[in-house]
Scaffold this active site. Sequence first.
Site, PDB file in Angstrom:
ATOM      1  N   ASP A  16     -88.064 -74.357 -94.728  1.00 46.54           N
ATOM      2  CA  ASP A  16     -87.504 -73.041 -94.484  1.00 46.54           C
ATOM      3  C   ASP A  16     -85.987 -73.277 -94.321  1.00 46.54           C
ATOM      4  O   ASP A  16     -85.561 -74.418 -94.089  1.00 46.54           O
ATOM      5  CB  ASP A  16     -88.135 -72.489 -93.199  1.00 46.54           C
ATOM      6  CG  ASP A  16     -87.495 -71.202 -92.756  1.00 46.54           C
ATOM      7  OD1 ASP A  16     -87.432 -70.269 -93.562  1.00 46.54           O
ATOM      8  OD2 ASP A  16     -87.064 -71.135 -91.584  1.00 46.54           O
ATOM      9  N   LEU A  17     -85.191 -72.228 -94.432  1.00 48.09           N
ATOM     10  CA  LEU A  17     -83.733 -72.420 -94.365  1.00 48.09           C
ATOM     11  C   LEU A  17     -83.179 -72.075 -92.974  1.00 48.09           C
ATOM     12  O   LEU A  17     -82.805 -72.965 -92.194  1.00 48.09           O
ATOM     13  CB  LEU A  17     -83.066 -71.561 -95.447  1.00 48.09           C
ATOM     14  CG  LEU A  17     -81.549 -71.638 -95.552  1.00 48.09           C
ATOM     15  CD1 LEU A  17     -81.091 -73.043 -95.915  1.00 48.09           C
ATOM     16  CD2 LEU A  17     -81.044 -70.653 -96.613  1.00 48.09           C
ATOM     17  N   ASP A  18     -83.193 -70.771 -92.667  1.00 49.69           N
ATOM     18  CA  ASP A  18     -82.617 -70.334 -91.393  1.00 49.69           C
ATOM     19  C   ASP A  18     -83.450 -70.853 -90.219  1.00 49.69           C
ATOM     20  O   ASP A  18     -84.644 -70.582 -90.131  1.00 49.69           O
ATOM     21  CB  ASP A  18     -82.574 -68.798 -91.378  1.00 49.69           C
ATOM     22  CG  ASP A  18     -82.110 -68.241 -90.045  1.00 49.69           C
ATOM     23  OD1 ASP A  18     -81.350 -68.936 -89.351  1.00 49.69           O
ATOM     24  OD2 ASP A  18     -82.512 -67.126 -89.702  1.00 49.69           O
ATOM     25  N   THR A  24     -78.319 -69.761 -89.454  1.00 48.83           N
ATOM     26  CA  THR A  24     -77.671 -68.566 -90.004  1.00 48.83           C
ATOM     27  C   THR A  24     -78.020 -67.329 -89.173  1.00 48.83           C
ATOM     28  O   THR A  24     -77.393 -66.283 -89.334  1.00 48.83           O
ATOM     29  CB  THR A  24     -78.070 -68.339 -91.483  1.00 48.83           C
ATOM     30  OG1 THR A  24     -79.425 -68.743 -91.663  1.00 48.83           O
ATOM     31  CG2 THR A  24     -77.186 -69.123 -92.414  1.00 48.83           C
ATOM     32  N   LYS A  52     -86.065 -62.964 -87.133  1.00 48.39           N
ATOM     33  CA  LYS A  52     -86.080 -64.327 -87.701  1.00 48.39           C
ATOM     34  C   LYS A  52     -87.239 -64.509 -88.684  1.00 48.39           C
ATOM     35  O   LYS A  52     -88.386 -64.214 -88.342  1.00 48.39           O
ATOM     36  CB  LYS A  52     -86.147 -65.366 -86.584  1.00 48.39           C
ATOM     37  CG  LYS A  52     -84.837 -65.443 -85.824  1.00 48.39           C
ATOM     38  CD  LYS A  52     -84.796 -66.600 -84.847  1.00 48.39           C
ATOM     39  CE  LYS A  52     -83.419 -66.644 -84.183  1.00 48.39           C
ATOM     40  NZ  LYS A  52     -83.351 -67.652 -83.137  1.00 48.39           N
ATOM     41  N   SER A 121     -87.657 -70.049 -98.629  1.00 53.77           N
ATOM     42  CA  SER A 121     -86.933 -69.176 -97.694  1.00 53.77           C
ATOM     43  C   SER A 121     -87.058 -67.708 -98.085  1.00 53.77           C
ATOM     44  O   SER A 121     -87.165 -67.380 -99.265  1.00 53.77           O
ATOM     45  CB  SER A 121     -85.451 -69.581 -97.696  1.00 53.77           C
ATOM     46  OG  SER A 121     -84.658 -68.595 -97.072  1.00 53.77           O
ATOM     47  N   ALA A 122     -87.003 -66.831 -97.081  1.00 52.89           N
ATOM     48  CA  ALA A 122     -87.015 -65.385 -97.340  1.00 52.89           C
ATOM     49  C   ALA A 122     -85.649 -64.893 -97.806  1.00 52.89           C
ATOM     50  O   ALA A 122     -85.520 -63.777 -98.309  1.00 52.89           O
ATOM     51  CB  ALA A 122     -87.401 -64.652 -96.059  1.00 52.89           C
ATOM     52  N   LYS A 152     -93.277 -63.646 -96.157  1.00 49.44           N
ATOM     53  CA  LYS A 152     -94.053 -64.340 -95.143  1.00 49.44           C
ATOM     54  C   LYS A 152     -94.522 -63.297 -94.114  1.00 49.44           C
ATOM     55  O   LYS A 152     -93.744 -62.403 -93.801  1.00 49.44           O
ATOM     56  CB  LYS A 152     -93.190 -65.394 -94.410  1.00 49.44           C
ATOM     57  CG  LYS A 152     -92.564 -66.443 -95.334  1.00 49.44           C
ATOM     58  CD  LYS A 152     -91.536 -67.286 -94.564  1.00 49.44           C
ATOM     59  CE  LYS A 152     -90.737 -68.174 -95.503  1.00 49.44           C
ATOM     60  NZ  LYS A 152     -89.657 -68.918 -94.827  1.00 49.44           N
ATOM     61  N   GLU A 176     -90.990 -75.238 -90.542  1.00 54.60           N
ATOM     62  CA  GLU A 176     -90.743 -73.807 -90.260  1.00 54.60           C
ATOM     63  C   GLU A 176     -90.375 -73.553 -88.810  1.00 54.60           C
ATOM     64  O   GLU A 176     -90.891 -74.210 -87.912  1.00 54.60           O
ATOM     65  CB  GLU A 176     -92.028 -73.018 -90.531  1.00 54.60           C
ATOM     66  CG  GLU A 176     -92.024 -72.112 -91.734  1.00 54.60           C
ATOM     67  CD  GLU A 176     -91.050 -70.944 -91.693  1.00 54.60           C
ATOM     68  OE1 GLU A 176     -90.504 -70.619 -90.629  1.00 54.60           O
ATOM     69  OE2 GLU A 176     -90.813 -70.354 -92.753  1.00 54.60           O
ATOM     70  N   ASP A 177     -89.517 -72.556 -88.578  1.00 52.00           N
ATOM     71  CA  ASP A 177     -89.161 -72.205 -87.192  1.00 52.00           C
ATOM     72  C   ASP A 177     -89.722 -70.857 -86.758  1.00 52.00           C
ATOM     73  O   ASP A 177     -89.604 -70.502 -85.592  1.00 52.00           O
ATOM     74  CB  ASP A 177     -87.635 -72.157 -87.025  1.00 52.00           C
ATOM     75  CG  ASP A 177     -87.036 -70.956 -87.725  1.00 52.00           C
ATOM     76  OD1 ASP A 177     -87.340 -70.745 -88.918  1.00 52.00           O
ATOM     77  OD2 ASP A 177     -86.290 -70.195 -87.087  1.00 52.00           O
TER      78      ASP A 177
END
Length: 214
Positions: A16-18, A24, A52, A121-122, A152, A176-177
């Site tokens: 995942d990114l953020d 971010t 998030k 990522s979304a 997601k 994932e966070d």
Amino acid sequence: MPDYSMLKEMKGAIFDLDGVIVDTAKYHYLAWRSLASELGFNFTEADNERLKGVSRMRSLDILLEIGGLEFTEAEKLAMADKKNRLYVEYISRLDESELLPGVKPYLDELRGSGISIALGSASKNALFILDRLNIAGLFDAVVDGNRVSKAKPDPEVFLTAAEELDLQPGQCVVFEDAEAGVAAAKAAGMQVVGIGRSEVLKEADIIVSGLHDL
Ligand code: B16
Ligand code: MG
């Protein structure tokens, strides 16, 4: 003691990114807060937690629900666009120094071990962000918000990433966070490393505070 053996067996790592690679969320927050303030209400950091891992339009719906406001689809598109323009101004200033601790060494280590790497990522700004962080070249596949139709917790983003890596879901581990992201990875039949707080990541197979822990 957490069981790290799944990491030894993985053939593909999907990030995942953020919240995993870069924070971010703080820039999303500033941009959403500015929109809320124009609309005449307060948007707190605690409210921002609800956004998030959630898509841009769904985030706007949550924001408007907090403000108790309703708008037409066309008005909402214009607002989301305005928020994104401000957000892009913030992330244009990103550089490698904003990579979360341990990200670069962990990605390098995976590449050195021949493990395939993907982004799931979304965000529709994901490629731009990877470029700003100077790590785009480390990814074998990038599946972002421009490429999936179901957000997601639907597993589409992670299943597409596995397909692009030419791997079976069971060979991939997701990092994932967000709760919705962990649910998406589980629905895809993948193992999950939760990054962050155990209260929100109950379904993850192991939980660490960041990639620097691995
Ligand atoms: P954009 P992730 C998500 O990123 C963010 O966590 C979420 O807050 C944001 O609304 C979403 O991306 C869409 O981002 O507006 O840039 O398309 O955690 O899935 O990497
Ligand atoms: Mg995230």
